[in-house]
Each structure stands twice: as C-alpha cells, then as structure tokens.
Design an enzyme around this catalytic site. Structure first.
Site, PDB file in Angstrom:
ATOM      1  CB  CYS A   1      -2.924  -2.684  -2.078  1.00  0.00           C
ATOM      2  SG  CYS A   1      -3.739  -1.145  -1.609  1.00  0.00           S
TER       3      CYS A   1
ATOM      4  CG  HIS B   1      -6.222  -5.718  -0.582  1.00  0.00           C
ATOM      5  ND1 HIS B   1      -4.948  -5.668  -0.087  1.00  0.00           N
ATOM      6  CD2 HIS B   1      -6.684  -4.456  -0.587  1.00  0.00           C
ATOM      7  CE1 HIS B   1      -4.649  -4.415   0.203  1.00  0.00           C
ATOM      8  NE2 HIS B   1      -5.678  -3.652  -0.092  1.00  0.00           N
TER       9      HIS B   1
ATOM     10  CD  GLU C   1      -4.340  -9.295   0.407  1.00  0.00           C
ATOM     11  OE1 GLU C   1      -4.386  -9.408  -0.835  1.00  0.00           O
ATOM     12  OE2 GLU C   1      -4.194  -8.201   0.975  1.00  0.00           O
TER      13      GLU C   1
END
Lengths: 196, 294
Positions: free
Chosen positions: A79, A170, A172
């Site tokens: 990002c 994302h 994560e």
C-alpha cells in the site's frame, strides 16, 4: 535464520511482524538507519505515504533505503510502501525511493467509504487470496522488467521486479500468510546469491 | 466480487494510522500545515475544543463547507465529528466522503440514552472511552477505533492519563482472569461479554486505541505513547500554540520516537509556548465533556 525488517516509522508494523514470524523468519522493527545492516530483507508497511516520506527524510533514511535496494537486498512494499517504491506518481512532480519501474496512482479506488475486500488470483502465490484494500493505490503502468502478479478488474494491484515486490492491498491484515511467505522465499534466495 | 465496509476494512484503516498524530483543523490552511508537518489524518471542525468550551451553547456537526474545504485541501484522510446519537449528522458526513467519523462528546449530545449503531455504516467510527466498560460498549456498537476521552480543550493531560491507565489496567486484569470470572466482570463493567472474551483471548483490544483530550506538548504526546496509546489526537494543542507549524512537527516527532528523550528535548526547544491550560477542578461538573456518553 533469515531476518526481515519492517520499517517502523508509522503504520501497520505489528501485523507484518506477526506474519513474518508465522512464516518462520525473524522480524526486526527498523526505527534507525543503522539497523538496516542487520537485516536480509525489508518490508515497507502500509500507513500514510506522505507521513512516512516526511519521517524518512527527517531520520536520514532516504539514501540508506535506496542503497539497501541497490545492493540487491529484497524490499516488499504494501500500500503506502508500494507508493514509496514507485518511479512515478500520478499528479506529483516527485516520486520517493524510485526503486521499481512503475507509475502509481494514490487513493486510486476512492476514499475510505470505497475501501473493499476482494478475492484475487496472484501468480505464483494463490488462486483465491482474500485481499484488503484501504484507500489503496493501484499501478497504472509498468516497465518492461516488471512482472504483473495480480489485477483487480483491470487495475494492477501486485507486481515484482527482480528483488522488489509490491502489493496495493494489505496481506498483513488477514491470517493468510502466503504472500509474505513468497517474499520470505525471495529473501532466502537472495541471501544465498549474495553470499556466493 | 468485492465487499465494502467490512470490519477488516474499517478497523484496518485505523491500523494504518498507528504511531501517528491526528490533528484538529478548522480550515484548509490549517489542514495543509498539519499534512506538511506529518499528520496521519486531520479532524475537520468548526471550532477546536477549547473554543467550543469558551463559546458555550450547543456544539453541533461542523459547517459542511469547512468539511468540504478540508476534504479538497489534503490527500491524507479527513475525519469529522457527529453528535452522540445523531443519526442524520453521521449519515450526511458519510455521504460527503469523510473517511472516519468521531461520535464525539466534544459536541453536545443529541441523544442522552443511545449511541449510534455504528455497524450500519460503511464509514468507520472512532469513539471515546474512559474505561474498559465504555470501550467494550462502543466496540459492541461497531466502533472501529477508540480514543481515550481525557478532558478536551483543557491542555491538561491528567484526564487522558487517568483514562489510558484505567483501560490498560483493566485489559491486563481481564487477560489474567479465568473464564468463570469474565461474566461477573462484564456485569460490573456494563460490558458485552463476547467482546471481553475476545479481548482475553487476543490479549489486547480488537481495535486501535489512541489517546485524546488534553495533549498540549511533545512530551505529553510521548507520555501517552509510553502508557500504551497507539497514536494521539491533538485538538486545541497545536493551533492554540504560538507557532503551529513548528509545534505540529515537534509533536509528530515526539510521537514517533517517544522513547528517544534527547530527541524530544531537541524538538521541544524554541517552539514557543504551549496553549494555556485549565485546571480540571475549576471546570463546573456540567461543563465536563468526558461525562457525556453512556
């Protein structure tokens, strides 16, 4: 053990640390430029790219980060991290680290109310990756050496150029660590190459 | 196929703000100063809390032309405040494309019994809390981010410290509890049981928790980070100081490197005076903003 840093100036640092550890590598939160010498690869996390760039300048990270990449050490930008890696940013005169040959557009899918989740096919990683896009950028155009790994509708949302990797979403924020694992594998391969 | 407004998208937005400073601004010029200083977001307001306090009367959602001006001025996220329980203010701000809504006790509440059902909205919400019970109730209603309330517009850190310590201490107690103790703890706190079980299992709150309400100096911001805040909101502290641009930068730096005391010393020098503060004991009970919300 392979040691992967997460640039810890601002943003989703803790989540990347969890994901790196889940992939069996060691994680280090990098807050000072001297710590770059300790790591084999680096993740530039999500956050606010303008904020991160100001902090990168303030703490003299700019050139050390470029040199880290130029020495062949892998970097993965998610990002805001993707924006930091790009050579060109739509509507801005100056790009940031300029390590990946691509043109990106900030907040390209719209404002927060347009943020979304979608399933993606990521070449070499997964057929069904649940991707979380938050005020996300996308890649408008890539250079010859850049391999497009994923698209959402027509927009390029993941790519690789040699030892650089980036995603507009994302990885994560979900429990699916397959893209992080792909990066950990890149780091392990580069470690062998750089050692030989 | 894509889904908007999911929990992951709404909570994830707040995760991206971690380690950052969110600044109150009242026009495009201030928004640009905040962005330039490294703010991760701005809160578009008609008046900062200390001016709301001074003006008295009913404080409502900001003039929408100010919100629009700020939305157009910066590329970082823009937040705005709606009155507690004011469904239409919240919907109107959402329709304008505001990135995050604050259902805020700084404004005069529209409903003295019920908060918004924040799960109904695509836009994520941040809400204030003084303790774990209040935090868990707001999470139960769908808040995607929390902030400790402190006492807004005072430039006095004492209430923000009290609330952060209270929330952190109660989370630690909960994590150490056995499962048969949680229902009674939920009853004492007035908190939804399932939210508490989730916190016990994960060892932390399920959403980001910033500090707010009284942060006036770089050292104040660093103190709140030290106490476990994920980031800070600075309201009146910046644009009521002598040199807002310098002051804003100093607060951002102190927040990022909150344990680097030499650096905090360096950035705190030559930035002019902080806002004049207010002793909490001198505020009439009905003027205490932190007591709004239920």
């Amino acid at each position: 053990m392979t040691k992967i840093g997460v640039l810890g100036l601002q943003g989703a640092v803790r989540e990347h640390v969890r994901s790196i550890e889940a992939c069996g590598a060691e994680a280090l939160i990098v807050k000072k430029k001297e710590q770059l010498a300790e790591i084999d690869g680096l993740i530039l996390p999500g956050g606010e790219s303008t904020t991160m760039r100001r902090l990168i300048n303030q703490y003299d990270f700019f050139e050390p980060l470029q040199q880290f990449g130029e020495r062949g050490k892998p970097i993965f930008g998610t990002c805001a991290g993707l924006i930091l890696l790009a050579t060109e940013i739509v509507g801005q005169d100056n790009a940031h680290l300029q390590l990946m040959n691509m043109k990106v557009e900030r907040n390209a899918f719209g404002r927060q109310k347009d943020s979304f989740e979608a399933k993606l096919h990521i070449t070499g990683v997964a057929e069904d990756f649940q991707a979380v896009f938050i005020r996300a950028p996308f890649i408008v155009d890539v250079g010859n050496q850049v391999e497009v790994l994923a698209r959402h509708n027509d927009a390029i949302v993941a790519a690789r150029e040699g030892h650089y990797l980036c995603s507009a979403f994302h990885p994560e924020l979900t429990e699916d660590d397959r893209l992080t694992q792909y990066f950990v594998n890149m780091v392990e391969e580069s470690k062998k190459e750089l050692a030989s | 196929m894509s889904n908007i407004g999911t929990d992951r998208v709404k909570r994830g937005m707040a995760e991206m703000q971690k380690g950052g400073v969110i600044m109150d601004v009242v026009n495009a010029e201030q928004a640009k100063i905040a962005e330039e200083a490294g703010a991760v977001a701005v809160m578009a307001l008609e008046r900062v809390p200390s001016d709301i306090r001074a003006a008295g009367g009913v404080a409502r959602m900001a003039d929408l032309s100010i919100v629009e001006e700020v939305l157009n001025a910066v590329s970082i996220p823009v937040m705005a405040k709606a009155r507690i329980g004011h469904i239409v203010e919240a919907r109107v701000l959402e329709s304008m494309g505001v990135d995050y809504l604050d259902e805020s006790e700084v404004l005069t509440p529209a409903d003295e019994v019920f908060h918004l059902n924040k799960k109904d909205y695509t836009v994520p919400f941040v809400c204030g809390c003084r303790d774990l019970g209040e935090a868990a109730r707001r999470i139960g209603e769908g808040a995607s981010m929390l902030r400790t309330k402190g006492e807004p517009g005072t430039g006095n850190i004492v209430e923000a410290v009290r609330h952060m310590r209270e929330v952190q201490g109660q989370v630690r107690r909960l994590v150490g509890m056995s499962y048969d103790e949680i229902m009674t703890f939920a009853k004492e706190l007035g908190a939804p049981y399932e939210v508490l079980v989730g916190i016990k299992e994960n060892g932390r709150l399920p959403v980001v928790n910033f500090a707010a309400g009284g942060i006036a100096t770089p050292a104040d911001a660093a103190l709140m980070m030290e106490l476990g805040a994920d980031g800070v909101f600075v309201g009146s502290g910046i644009f009521k100081s002598d040199d807002p641009a310098k002051y804003a930068k100093a607060i951002v730096e102190a927040t990022t490197h909150y344990q680097d005391y030499e650096l905090i010393a360096k950035v705190s020098k030559g930035i002019g005076s902080a806002m004049k503060g207010i002793e909490i004991g001198t505020i009439a009970p009905e003027q205490r903003m932190q007591d709004r919300g239920w």
